[in-house]
Design a protein around this motif. Structure first.
Motif, PDB file in Angstrom:
ATOM      1  N   ASP A 179      44.494 -26.714 -31.049  1.00 18.76           N
ATOM      2  CA  ASP A 179      43.591 -27.113 -30.072  1.00 18.76           C
ATOM      3  C   ASP A 179      42.131 -26.566 -30.594  1.00 18.76           C
ATOM      4  O   ASP A 179      41.362 -26.815 -31.263  1.00 18.76           O
ATOM      5  N   GLU A 180      42.356 -25.422 -31.871  1.00 19.80           N
ATOM      6  CA  GLU A 180      41.020 -24.628 -32.426  1.00 19.80           C
ATOM      7  C   GLU A 180      41.018 -25.354 -33.280  1.00 19.80           C
ATOM      8  O   GLU A 180      39.908 -25.547 -34.201  1.00 19.80           O
ATOM      9  N   TYR A 181      42.011 -26.171 -34.279  1.00 20.31           N
ATOM     10  CA  TYR A 181      41.259 -27.504 -35.857  1.00 20.31           C
ATOM     11  C   TYR A 181      40.785 -29.076 -35.366  1.00 20.31           C
ATOM     12  O   TYR A 181      41.205 -29.294 -35.790  1.00 20.31           O
ATOM     13  N   GLY A 182      41.639 -29.036 -34.184  1.00 21.28           N
ATOM     14  CA  GLY A 182      40.663 -30.377 -33.372  1.00 21.28           C
ATOM     15  C   GLY A 182      41.916 -31.191 -33.651  1.00 21.28           C
ATOM     16  O   GLY A 182      41.558 -32.364 -33.747  1.00 21.28           O
ATOM     17  N   LEU A 183      43.274 -30.932 -33.846  1.00 17.63           N
ATOM     18  CA  LEU A 183      44.137 -32.056 -34.439  1.00 17.63           C
ATOM     19  C   LEU A 183      45.130 -32.040 -33.640  1.00 17.63           C
ATOM     20  O   LEU A 183      45.386 -31.806 -32.009  1.00 17.63           O
ATOM     21  N   ASP A 184      45.803 -33.420 -32.730  1.00 14.16           N
ATOM     22  CA  ASP A 184      46.707 -33.920 -32.775  1.00 14.16           C
ATOM     23  C   ASP A 184      48.177 -33.352 -32.657  1.00 14.16           C
ATOM     24  O   ASP A 184      49.267 -32.844 -33.884  1.00 14.16           O
TER      25      ASP A 184
END
Length: 182
Positions: free
Chosen positions: A42-47
């Motif tokens: 979530d913090e790094y915008g990843l799946d």
């Protein structure tokens, strides 16, 4: 009588399906370290399913894993990469043994995946090839006619290990999406 047999067969198949899915999730494709994976994805915008697939491929969830090339931990981070990421994340007093800490390893791995997504415009094949074979190599391949026709995508990955890695992570990613994205 025929209806009862059909119903019995359907129930048996349904029970077998759910037992198989439970076994796949629990033993073959687990969602270990869920708290850290969700937090840093979530913090790094990843799946998070991509992060799971990378961990599954890299270490099979063995937090003590060490590769032949001395990459460490769940996401198999090299000491030099860990030092660089630690500086970027303002981690004081970095030591390579810290790569065995699941939370820090996942945080660093997620940061690195995000960094590669930014560098390679979220092209999954390029990101995964760079995670395994190095972004310098991927950039060389993109600038070589034999490996890239347009300078933006790879038509051929010259490192067999990296090609195999990309394919394996993508397969694991699709399985994780199928099993958990319901």
């Amino acid at each position: 009588m025929k209806f009862k047999r059909i119903l019995t067969v359907l129930i048996v198949l349904l029970v077998a399906y759910f037992a198989f899915m439970f076994g796949m999730k629990k033993y073959v494709y687990p969602y270990k370290y869920e708290e850290y994976i969700n937090k840093y994805s979530d913090e790094y915008g990843l799946d998070p399913y991509l992060v799971l697939a990378v961990i599954k491929t890299e270490s099979n969830f063995n937090k003590e894993a060490v590769s032949k090339k001395d990459a460490k931990g769940l996401m198999q981070i090299m000491d030099s990469t860990g030092e660089w990421i630690a500086k970027e994340l303002d981690v004081n007093y970095f030591m390579s043994s810290m790569l065995f800490d699941p939370e820090l390893n996942i945080k660093m791995g997620c940061w690195y995946l995000d960094n590669l997504e930014n560098e390679f415009d979220e092209d999954l094949d390029l990101v995964l090839a760079a995670y395994n074979g190095g972004s310098g190599n991927v950039n060389k391949w993109l600038n070589h006619e034999e490996y890239s026709e347009d300078g933006e995508t790879l038509s051929y990955i010259p490192f067999p290990e990296t090609k195999k890695y990309v394919d394996k992570v993508k397969a694991n990613y699709n399985i994780y999406k199928y099993l958990y994205n319901k």
